[in-house]
Design a protein around this motif. Structure first.
Motif, PDB file in Angstrom:
ATOM      1  N   TYR A 227      14.644  11.267  85.323  1.00 27.87           N
ATOM      2  CA  TYR A 227      13.732  10.450  85.855  1.00 27.87           C
ATOM      3  C   TYR A 227      13.159   9.223  85.185  1.00 27.87           C
ATOM      4  CZ  TYR A 227      10.973   8.439  89.567  1.00 27.87           C
ATOM      5  OH  TYR A 227      10.037   7.564  90.363  1.00 27.87           O
ATOM      6  N   GLU A 228      13.317   8.231  84.932  1.00 26.52           N
ATOM      7  CA  GLU A 228      12.665   7.143  84.415  1.00 26.52           C
ATOM      8  C   GLU A 228      11.342   6.537  85.358  1.00 26.52           C
ATOM      9  OE1 GLU A 228      16.725   5.241  85.093  1.00 26.52           O
ATOM     10  OE2 GLU A 228      15.794   7.278  84.872  1.00 26.52           O
ATOM     11  N   ALA A 229      10.460   7.410  85.584  1.00 26.49           N
ATOM     12  CA  ALA A 229       9.183   6.949  86.305  1.00 26.49           C
ATOM     13  C   ALA A 229       8.663   5.760  86.115  1.00 26.49           C
ATOM     14  CB  ALA A 229       8.241   8.036  86.663  1.00 26.49           C
ATOM     15  N   GLN A 230       8.413   5.409  84.834  1.00 26.46           N
ATOM     16  CA  GLN A 230       7.997   4.123  84.326  1.00 26.46           C
ATOM     17  C   GLN A 230       8.578   2.936  84.508  1.00 26.46           C
ATOM     18  OE1 GLN A 230       9.314   6.586  82.637  1.00 26.46           O
ATOM     19  NE2 GLN A 230      10.600   5.569  80.999  1.00 26.46           N
ATOM     20  N   ILE A 231       9.676   3.052  85.147  1.00 25.70           N
ATOM     21  CA  ILE A 231      10.813   1.837  85.497  1.00 25.70           C
ATOM     22  C   ILE A 231      10.703   2.228  86.817  1.00 25.70           C
ATOM     23  CG2 ILE A 231      12.910   0.876  85.313  1.00 25.70           C
ATOM     24  CD1 ILE A 231      12.910   2.122  82.239  1.00 25.70           C
TER      25      ILE A 231
END
Length: 395
Positions: A188-192
């Motif tokens: 999971y790419e939370a920063q995107i």
């Protein structure tokens, strides 16, 4: 008829506080998620919905397949009710729930548990050891998707597994342990996906966010692909999950990704107003009654302190939404039992009138209400219970 009039008319027989879901808005948001996913299925994040009836409603729509749960007891409960293909996206230390899963072959065939270390595997083995006979447990490997550059890290603090060789080592460890099978990979790419790239009134910050997200996406597409290839040497992966509401159209381009995840996009809470790539419709709201008029430009509503999780700050407070033009008293904010609201719009409000709010995040609103009243046009078609309304509190 504007939205405020429509919601007031639809809920005239209800006494606030209460919460609603605008079905037309939710369906439009769902259709846009499917469009952005460009043919790949979307797994529905239950933490952003927290109503079994609404989960079933969404899963009946084209383009959605499977649930991303947030606790194992929740997953067991959903599976007992007939929901299938459930990924518990966060590691569990619930020994009783693990034993129950291992003892139920039907549930074990539908639920996948996330791990990110050998310590997790040891813990799972110890938890299910007393169960005889026991079902094989399906596992998903959680990959760190944060962006790291120049000694700085941007993204959620999740898995310690980052590089292909680390993922391969854990996959090999799983393959050696009887009773476990690695079936999926999650990153999971939370920063995107969870950071809006169009923050209000801050052009410099917006440029920095967009640069970080572009660099992160470029790095992740290569690393995630290499990790998947490394893990496939030891496991026949059924799915590779990635993305979130804020990154669906980007993540779906990766060849390694077989499915997306989304949850907040159905309700489109306040924090998702600040993205350039998509525009949703607010679908979940709650109404509070006016109970005081301390001054000509001030009203006080009952309750309202439904703050969202995450870093403390004004962005985590609910948004006074309708009528437009209301704001919090800076010295009080959103209160536990009452909330003063200031602004010219307050002058037209009388005792008993409703003020409509949007929660900052999706799902957490349901922890304050036992039902969601489904609005279609200017009519409440039915109330559906939240998890709490069914007597379930998983966190």
């Amino acid at each position: 008829m504007d939205d405020r009039q429509r919601y007031d008319r639809a809920t005239a027989a209800l006494e606030p506080p209460f919460a609603i879901v605008d079905l037309a808005a939710m369906r439009a948001n769902a259709a846009d998620l499917v469009r952005r996913a460009a043919g790949k299925p979307i797994r529905v994040a239950s933490k952003s919905i927290r109503s079994r009836a609404l989960l079933e409603h969404i899963l009946a729509m084209d383009g959605f397949r499977g649930v991303m749960a947030y606790t194992l007891p929740e997953a067991l409960w959903l599976a007992a009710g007939g929901i299938t293909d459930i990924l518990v996206a966060y590691p569990t230390a619930d020994r009783q729930a693990l034993a129950a899963l291992a003892a139920d072959a039907r549930a074990a065939a539908q639920i996948t548990v996330t791990v990110d270390s050998a310590a997790h595997l040891d813990y799972l083995e110890a938890a299910v050891a007393p169960v005889h006979p026991r079902a094989e447990l399906r596992l998903c490997l959680d990959l760190d998707a944060a962006y790291v550059a120049f000694g700085r890290r941007v993204g959620a603090l999740r898995s310690p597994v980052r590089e292909p060789h680390e993922a391969a080592d854990l996959a090999a460890d799983i393959a050696k342990r009887p009773g476990f099978r690695l079936v999926g990979l999650l990153a999971y790419e939370a920063q995107i996906a969870g950071v809006g790239d169009a923050p209000p009134s801050n052009a410099a910050r917006a440029r920095l966010i967009r640069l970080m997200q572009a660099l992160s996406a470029r790095e992740l597409v290569l690393r995630r692909g290499r990790v998947v290839n490394a893990v496939r040497q030891f496991a026949d992966l059924e799915f590779v999950n990635g993305g979130g509401t804020g990154s669906v159209e980007l993540t779906t381009r990766e060849k390694a990704i077989t499915e997306l995840a989304a949850g907040s996009g159905f309700f489109h809470p306040r924090l998702f107003d600040f993205y350039r790539r998509f525009t949703g419709r607010p679908a979940a709201l709650f109404a509070l009654p006016v109970v005081r008029r301390p001054a000509p430009d001030t009203v006080t509503v009952l309750g309202g302190g439904y703050l969202a999780s995450g870093p403390v700050g004004p962005a985590r407070a609910p948004q006074p939404y309708l009528p437009a033009g209301l704001r919090y008293a800076p010295e009080e904010g959103a209160g536990e039992v009452q909330t003063p609201l200031l602004g010219q719009a307050a002058g037209d409000l009388r005792l008993g009138d409703r003020v409509w709010f949007r929660h900052a995040k999706a799902g957490e609103l349901c922890e304050h209400f036992d039902a969601l009243h489904l609005v279609d046009g200017d009519t409440v078609v039915e109330p559906v219970p939240t998890y709490r309304g069914e007597g379930r509190t998983f966190l």
